[in-house]
Design a protein around this motif. Structure first.
Motif, PDB file in Angstrom:
ATOM      1  N   VAL A 138       0.814  -1.220   0.000  1.00 59.32           N
ATOM      2  CA  VAL A 138       0.000   0.000   0.000  1.00 59.32           C
ATOM      3  C   VAL A 138       0.847   1.270   0.000  1.00 59.32           C
ATOM      4  CG1 VAL A 138      -1.955  -1.138   1.124  1.00 59.32           C
ATOM      5  CG2 VAL A 138      -0.207   0.004   2.524  1.00 59.32           C
ATOM      6  N   GLY A 139       2.167   1.126  -0.004  1.00 58.01           N
ATOM      7  CA  GLY A 139       2.976   2.334  -0.019  1.00 58.01           C
ATOM      8  C   GLY A 139       4.458   2.032  -0.124  1.00 58.01           C
ATOM      9  N   HIS A 140       5.219   3.082  -0.333  1.00 60.57           N
ATOM     10  CA  HIS A 140       6.673   2.948  -0.382  1.00 60.57           C
ATOM     11  C   HIS A 140       7.320   4.261   0.043  1.00 60.57           C
ATOM     12  CE1 HIS A 140       7.476   5.478  -3.953  1.00 60.57           C
ATOM     13  NE2 HIS A 140       6.362   4.997  -4.453  1.00 60.57           N
ATOM     14  N   ASP A 141       8.534   4.143   0.508  1.00 59.29           N
ATOM     15  CA  ASP A 141       9.353   5.299   0.861  1.00 59.29           C
ATOM     16  C   ASP A 141      10.743   5.027   0.284  1.00 59.29           C
ATOM     17  OD1 ASP A 141      11.037   7.167   2.103  1.00 59.29           O
ATOM     18  OD2 ASP A 141       9.726   7.313   3.849  1.00 59.29           O
ATOM     19  N   LEU A 142      10.986   5.519  -0.919  1.00 62.29           N
ATOM     20  CA  LEU A 142      12.255   5.246  -1.581  1.00 62.29           C
ATOM     21  C   LEU A 142      13.456   5.805  -0.828  1.00 62.29           C
ATOM     22  CD1 LEU A 142      11.917   5.444  -5.485  1.00 62.29           C
ATOM     23  CD2 LEU A 142      12.725   3.549  -4.075  1.00 62.29           C
ATOM     24  N   PRO A 143      13.405   7.035  -0.324  1.00 65.94           N
ATOM     25  CA  PRO A 143      14.562   7.536   0.410  1.00 65.94           C
ATOM     26  C   PRO A 143      14.952   6.658   1.600  1.00 65.94           C
ATOM     27  CG  PRO A 143      13.109   9.353  -0.161  1.00 65.94           C
ATOM     28  CD  PRO A 143      12.376   8.094  -0.521  1.00 65.94           C
ATOM     29  N   ARG A 144      13.947   6.091   2.259  1.00 63.93           N
ATOM     30  CA  ARG A 144      14.237   5.213   3.400  1.00 63.93           C
ATOM     31  C   ARG A 144      14.416   3.760   2.966  1.00 63.93           C
ATOM     32  NH1 ARG A 144      10.406   6.576   8.529  1.00 63.93           N
ATOM     33  NH2 ARG A 144      11.624   4.780   9.261  1.00 63.93           N
ATOM     34  N   GLY A 145      14.094   3.469   1.704  1.00 64.86           N
ATOM     35  CA  GLY A 145      14.244   2.106   1.207  1.00 64.86           C
ATOM     36  C   GLY A 145      13.271   1.141   1.844  1.00 64.86           C
ATOM     37  N   GLU A 146      11.981   1.533   1.896  1.00 64.41           N
ATOM     38  CA  GLU A 146      10.971   0.706   2.548  1.00 64.41           C
ATOM     39  C   GLU A 146       9.713   0.591   1.703  1.00 64.41           C
ATOM     40  OE1 GLU A 146      11.837   1.582   7.286  1.00 64.41           O
ATOM     41  OE2 GLU A 146      10.291   2.738   6.226  1.00 64.41           O
ATOM     42  N   VAL A 147       8.981  -0.496   1.939  1.00 65.12           N
ATOM     43  CA  VAL A 147       7.622  -0.626   1.434  1.00 65.12           C
ATOM     44  C   VAL A 147       6.692  -0.763   2.628  1.00 65.12           C
ATOM     45  CG1 VAL A 147       8.178  -1.619  -0.810  1.00 65.12           C
ATOM     46  CG2 VAL A 147       7.858  -3.124   1.163  1.00 65.12           C
ATOM     47  N   LEU A 148       5.419  -0.417   2.412  1.00 69.94           N
ATOM     48  CA  LEU A 148       4.389  -0.549   3.441  1.00 69.94           C
ATOM     49  C   LEU A 148       3.382  -1.590   2.982  1.00 69.94           C
ATOM     50  CD1 LEU A 148       3.764   3.232   4.175  1.00 69.94           C
ATOM     51  CD2 LEU A 148       4.968   1.615   5.639  1.00 69.94           C
ATOM     52  N   LEU A 149       2.991  -2.487   3.887  1.00 73.74           N
ATOM     53  CA  LEU A 149       2.089  -3.571   3.532  1.00 73.74           C
ATOM     54  C   LEU A 149       0.958  -3.710   4.540  1.00 73.74           C
ATOM     55  CD1 LEU A 149       5.319  -4.861   3.349  1.00 73.74           C
ATOM     56  CD2 LEU A 149       4.042  -6.360   1.815  1.00 73.74           C
ATOM     57  N   ARG A 150      -0.187  -4.157   4.038  1.00 74.32           N
ATOM     58  CA  ARG A 150      -1.206  -4.766   4.878  1.00 74.32           C
ATOM     59  C   ARG A 150      -0.834  -6.237   4.881  1.00 74.32           C
ATOM     60  NH1 ARG A 150      -2.245   0.005   5.514  1.00 74.32           N
ATOM     61  NH2 ARG A 150      -4.156   1.113   4.939  1.00 74.32           N
ATOM     62  N   SER A 151      -0.408  -6.744   6.026  1.00 83.81           N
ATOM     63  CA  SER A 151       0.183  -8.084   6.033  1.00 83.81           C
ATOM     64  C   SER A 151      -0.135  -8.802   7.334  1.00 83.81           C
ATOM     65  CB  SER A 151       1.701  -7.988   5.849  1.00 83.81           C
ATOM     66  OG  SER A 151       2.305  -9.256   5.880  1.00 83.81           O
ATOM     67  N   GLY A 152      -0.724  -9.988   7.220  1.00 82.81           N
ATOM     68  CA  GLY A 152      -1.003 -10.774   8.404  1.00 82.81           C
ATOM     69  C   GLY A 152      -1.890 -10.027   9.375  1.00 82.81           C
ATOM     70  N   ARG A 153      -1.423  -9.884  10.599  1.00 79.68           N
ATOM     71  CA  ARG A 153      -2.175  -9.139  11.621  1.00 79.68           C
ATOM     72  C   ARG A 153      -1.667  -7.710  11.778  1.00 79.68           C
ATOM     73  NH1 ARG A 153      -1.833 -14.447  13.470  1.00 79.68           N
ATOM     74  NH2 ARG A 153      -3.858 -15.387  14.012  1.00 79.68           N
ATOM     75  N   THR A 154      -0.795  -7.287  10.869  1.00 82.08           N
ATOM     76  CA  THR A 154      -0.189  -5.958  10.956  1.00 82.08           C
ATOM     77  C   THR A 154      -0.776  -5.045   9.887  1.00 82.08           C
ATOM     78  OG1 THR A 154       1.867  -6.969  11.734  1.00 82.08           O
ATOM     79  CG2 THR A 154       1.974  -4.672  10.993  1.00 82.08           C
ATOM     80  N   GLU A 155      -1.395  -3.953  10.328  1.00 85.64           N
ATOM     81  CA  GLU A 155      -2.065  -3.060   9.384  1.00 85.64           C
ATOM     82  C   GLU A 155      -1.086  -2.220   8.572  1.00 85.64           C
ATOM     83  OE1 GLU A 155      -5.578   0.380   9.320  1.00 85.64           O
ATOM     84  OE2 GLU A 155      -4.958  -0.544  11.219  1.00 85.64           O
ATOM     85  N   ARG A 156       0.045  -1.908   9.180  1.00 84.89           N
ATOM     86  CA  ARG A 156       0.984  -0.996   8.507  1.00 84.89           C
ATOM     87  C   ARG A 156       2.400  -1.517   8.730  1.00 84.89           C
ATOM     88  NH1 ARG A 156       3.572   4.039   9.361  1.00 84.89           N
ATOM     89  NH2 ARG A 156       3.362   5.485   7.597  1.00 84.89           N
ATOM     90  N   GLU A 157       2.719  -2.569   8.037  1.00 85.87           N
ATOM     91  CA  GLU A 157       4.028  -3.183   8.200  1.00 85.87           C
ATOM     92  C   GLU A 157       5.055  -2.485   7.317  1.00 85.87           C
ATOM     93  OE1 GLU A 157       6.015  -7.558   8.494  1.00 85.87           O
ATOM     94  OE2 GLU A 157       4.555  -7.265   6.885  1.00 85.87           O
ATOM     95  N   ARG A 158       6.147  -2.047   7.947  1.00 84.90           N
ATOM     96  CA  ARG A 158       7.272  -1.465   7.209  1.00 84.90           C
ATOM     97  C   ARG A 158       8.275  -2.577   6.952  1.00 84.90           C
ATOM     98  NH1 ARG A 158       8.100   3.880   6.598  1.00 84.90           N
ATOM     99  NH2 ARG A 158       6.685   5.318   7.658  1.00 84.90           N
ATOM    100  N   LEU A 159       8.690  -2.694   5.717  1.00 77.65           N
ATOM    101  CA  LEU A 159       9.633  -3.750   5.360  1.00 77.65           C
ATOM    102  C   LEU A 159      10.727  -3.150   4.491  1.00 77.65           C
ATOM    103  CD1 LEU A 159       9.832  -6.875   5.781  1.00 77.65           C
ATOM    104  CD2 LEU A 159       8.775  -7.111   3.528  1.00 77.65           C
ATOM    105  N   PRO A 160      11.992  -3.441   4.781  1.00 79.01           N
ATOM    106  CA  PRO A 160      13.057  -2.956   3.885  1.00 79.01           C
ATOM    107  C   PRO A 160      12.794  -3.410   2.448  1.00 79.01           C
ATOM    108  CG  PRO A 160      13.994  -3.832   5.901  1.00 79.01           C
ATOM    109  CD  PRO A 160      12.541  -4.188   5.935  1.00 79.01           C
ATOM    110  N   LEU A 161      12.988  -2.495   1.528  1.00 82.55           N
ATOM    111  CA  LEU A 161      12.721  -2.799   0.128  1.00 82.55           C
ATOM    112  C   LEU A 161      13.558  -3.978  -0.362  1.00 82.55           C
ATOM    113  CD1 LEU A 161      10.963  -1.706  -2.186  1.00 82.55           C
ATOM    114  CD2 LEU A 161      12.842  -0.195  -2.813  1.00 82.55           C
ATOM    115  N   SER A 162      14.783  -4.063   0.100  1.00 80.92           N
ATOM    116  CA  SER A 162      15.645  -5.166  -0.326  1.00 80.92           C
ATOM    117  C   SER A 162      15.133  -6.498   0.201  1.00 80.92           C
ATOM    118  CB  SER A 162      17.081  -4.934   0.156  1.00 80.92           C
ATOM    119  OG  SER A 162      17.119  -4.796   1.570  1.00 80.92           O
TER     120      SER A 162
END
Length: 306
Positions: A138-162
């Protein structure tokens, strides 16, 4: 699933080629930060990431259906999960056009920029000990190198893009976007649009399917499969005259025996026997693999009473 993810995270930090390229040379027309905050969230229950992710994507497309209702449609008990084919079919049964997108991070980020949440299949385990998981980006932050996901039981999971690239890559970079009929993913190719339209047609009212084909042809004009699909949908919707126009245009533009044969059959249904004979003969004259069907169409037209 979260514990398994944490235990395996150390194995997922190797070289991420797409991530490195995007961060080193971000496309000038790609917003650096995107978050589709209005995307709904359905917490996952055991082995139900497929229904939860699908409900999320459908809700974003304006189609309200919960994971419980979807579970009977897409969950395969023997597999303790949902197969990709069921995910696509489930979206289409509920009135969305589910379209595969290219397996590229840039394509995914461009869909987010267009306002489209993306359903992805990840392997949170290893290639030889897979832990399959559906999530919605549902989102991304390229400068921080992250994506945002609706995942499992987590509404706003931040995950390193790599890390995301690794887990997504283990599914062959499988992803799709679910949109209302008439809309298409920003990065879709004609081949994926054909597959999506044909799949949608199987469960949609013919008139709605015809509209989907028409919208695809606006973006990918003169594509034979889309033209024939639109003609077939128009015929099924009770519009044989419009179908005949579509088939004739396809037949003449592509020298397509299949389109000539469909035209012949449609003209015969309209009571235009002589025109049907002419169309069947045009198909025969091409001397291609459709010869048996073309001969059958000609025989049927010639045997029809004037």
């Amino acid at each position: 699933m979260r514990a398994a993810w944490l235990a395996l995270s150390l194995f997922l930090t190797g070289c991420a080629v797409q991530t490195a390229a995007l961060r080193a040379h971000p496309p000038a027309d790609l917003p650096p930060v995107v978050e589709l905050r209005a995307t709904p969230f359905f917490p996952q229950t055991d082995h139900q990431c497929g229904p939860a992710a699908l409900a999320t994507a459908l809700g974003a497309a304006g189609i309200a259906v919960g994971p419980v209702a979807l579970a009977d449609e897409v969950f395969v008990p023997a597999r303790a999960g949902s197969l990709q084919a069921e995910m696509l079919a489930g979206a289409r049964r509920h009135g969305a056009v589910a379209t595969r997108i290219p397996g590229e991070l840039e394509a995914l980020l461009r869909e987010l920029a267009a306002g489209h949440p993306v359903v992805v299949l990840q392997n949170l385990g290893l290639s030889f000990v897979p832990l399959w998981h559906y999530a919605v980006v549902v989102g991304h932050d390229l400068p921080r190198g992250e994506v945002l996901l609706r995942s499992g039981r987590t509404e706003r999971e931040r995950l390193p893009l790599s890390t995301f690239e690794h887990t997504w890559g283990r599914s062959g970079f499988w992803a799709f976007v679910a949109l209302p009929p008439g809309d298409w993913p920003a990065t879709a190719h004609a081949e994926s649009a054909i597959e999506a339209a044909v799949g949608f047609e199987r469960s949609a009212p013919p008139a709605v399917a015809a509209g989907v084909y028409a919208s695809a042809l606006q973006r990918w004009p003169r594509v034979l499969s889309l033209q024939v699909g639109r003609g077939n949908s128009l015929r099924a919707a009770g519009e044989p005259a419009q179908a005949a126009e579509v088939f004739r245009a396809a037949a003449e533009q592509h020298r397509s025996a299949a389109a000539w044969i469909n035209l012949s059959d449609t003209l015969l249904a309209l009571g235009r026997r002589d025109d049907a004979v002419q169309a069947a003969r045009a198909a025969l004259a091409l001397h291609d693999r459709w010869q048996p069907q073309a001969q059958q169409a000609l025989d049927e037209a010639l045997n029809r009473s004037r």
